[in-house]
Design an enzyme around this catalytic site. Sequence first.
Site, mmCIF file in Angstrom:
data_model
loop_
_atom_site.group_PDB
_atom_site.id
_atom_site.type_symbol
_atom_site.label_atom_id
_atom_site.label_comp_id
_atom_site.label_asym_id
_atom_site.label_seq_id
_atom_site.Cartn_x
_atom_site.Cartn_y
_atom_site.Cartn_z
ATOM 1 C CB THR A 41 43.391 116.565 70.599
ATOM 2 O OG1 THR A 41 42.407 116.628 70.965
ATOM 3 C CG2 THR A 41 43.810 115.800 71.630
ATOM 4 C CB SER A 97 42.733 109.226 70.087
ATOM 5 O OG SER A 97 42.385 109.282 68.832
ATOM 6 C CE LYS A 128 41.926 120.611 68.727
ATOM 7 N NZ LYS A 128 40.059 120.489 67.847
ATOM 8 N N GLY A 134 31.718 128.038 73.479
ATOM 9 C CA GLY A 134 32.641 127.562 73.402
ATOM 10 C C GLY A 134 33.516 128.469 72.671
ATOM 11 C CB ALA A 135 35.813 131.446 72.562
ATOM 12 N N GLY A 136 37.087 128.014 73.286
ATOM 13 C CA GLY A 136 38.628 127.495 72.970
ATOM 14 C C GLY A 136 39.067 127.017 71.672
ATOM 15 N N GLY A 137 39.899 126.112 71.897
ATOM 16 C CA GLY A 137 40.340 125.275 70.341
ATOM 17 C C GLY A 137 39.877 124.980 69.611
ATOM 18 C CG ASP A 163 39.147 120.534 64.691
ATOM 19 O OD1 ASP A 163 39.526 119.279 64.792
ATOM 20 O OD2 ASP A 163 39.552 121.341 65.434
ATOM 21 N N GLY A 177 29.440 114.474 67.621
ATOM 22 C CA GLY A 177 31.154 114.449 67.453
ATOM 23 C C GLY A 177 31.505 113.265 66.438
ATOM 24 C CE1 TYR A 179 35.167 109.817 70.361
ATOM 25 C CE2 TYR A 179 35.654 111.704 69.572
ATOM 26 C CZ TYR A 179 35.986 110.352 70.046
ATOM 27 O OH TYR A 179 36.912 110.223 70.592
#
Length: 281
Positions: free
Chosen positions: A63, A16, A67, A128-131, A103, A241, A219
Amino acid sequence: MPIPRYAVIGHPVAHSLSPFIHATFSRQAGIPLEYVAIDAAPDAFDAVLAEHAAHGGAGANVTLPHKRRAAAICGNLSDRARRAGVVNTLIRTATGWDGDNTDGVGLVRDLTDRHGQDLRSRKVLLIGAGGAAHGVAPALLDAGIADLFIVNRSGDRTDALADALGEPMRVHPRYFRDLGTIGSFDLIINATSIGHSGEDMPLPGSLIAPRCDVVDLGYGEAAIAFLSWARASGADHTIDGLGMLVEQAAESFKCWHGVRPDADAVYAALRARESALAVPG
């Protein structure tokens, strides 16, 4: 007086950039703080967060993969966190934790202010359909896009996100098997790990409309394969990103301290560091 402690909690999280970003924000604002990365396995989030609080934790970023759980433990949610159903920013209160999600505003600010994107009336594909997808979808709708098509490997999760957004005239759940027949898009956003592991890109080039722009919420090396596919397929602009990461962090900093730092300066520093690392030594 003890220096307030903040953290990013995820799994994995050693990579991170958030500690660097918030340390720079701290120096900019003249606000002393400690910010660390804490790895928490999926079943250890509650215990890790409790330990963080016991050691003076005043806030945290959250993260993958925590989430949704972070939203569940909050006593209060901001409007944008409630709409997203997931939390990436925790604020310590006298009675527990409040939750926010920065976000979506981070992505929209990066696209519009930094990259000059006009999101109004655009046909958008969200993969995508996650966090991450839950975090950015409401903000995209608020920015005035015309239509949001959502695809995900799990049809149930696609339908759940579409239902949660509550705009059936603008939000259209689809499935991976539909990708070859749903037409082309003005903007494509990858909110998954597709391409991050070097696998073949399971996406048809027909998704790319003339002057289509493509965004990967990852990223660095993680975004290379997806954005390379986009460029090879004729995308107009490709955006990773990193800018969103900095902008959502600046918004989190504002949640905690009431001051919005200079995100552009931190973004420029990260891009310069990225370029320096890419030059053979």
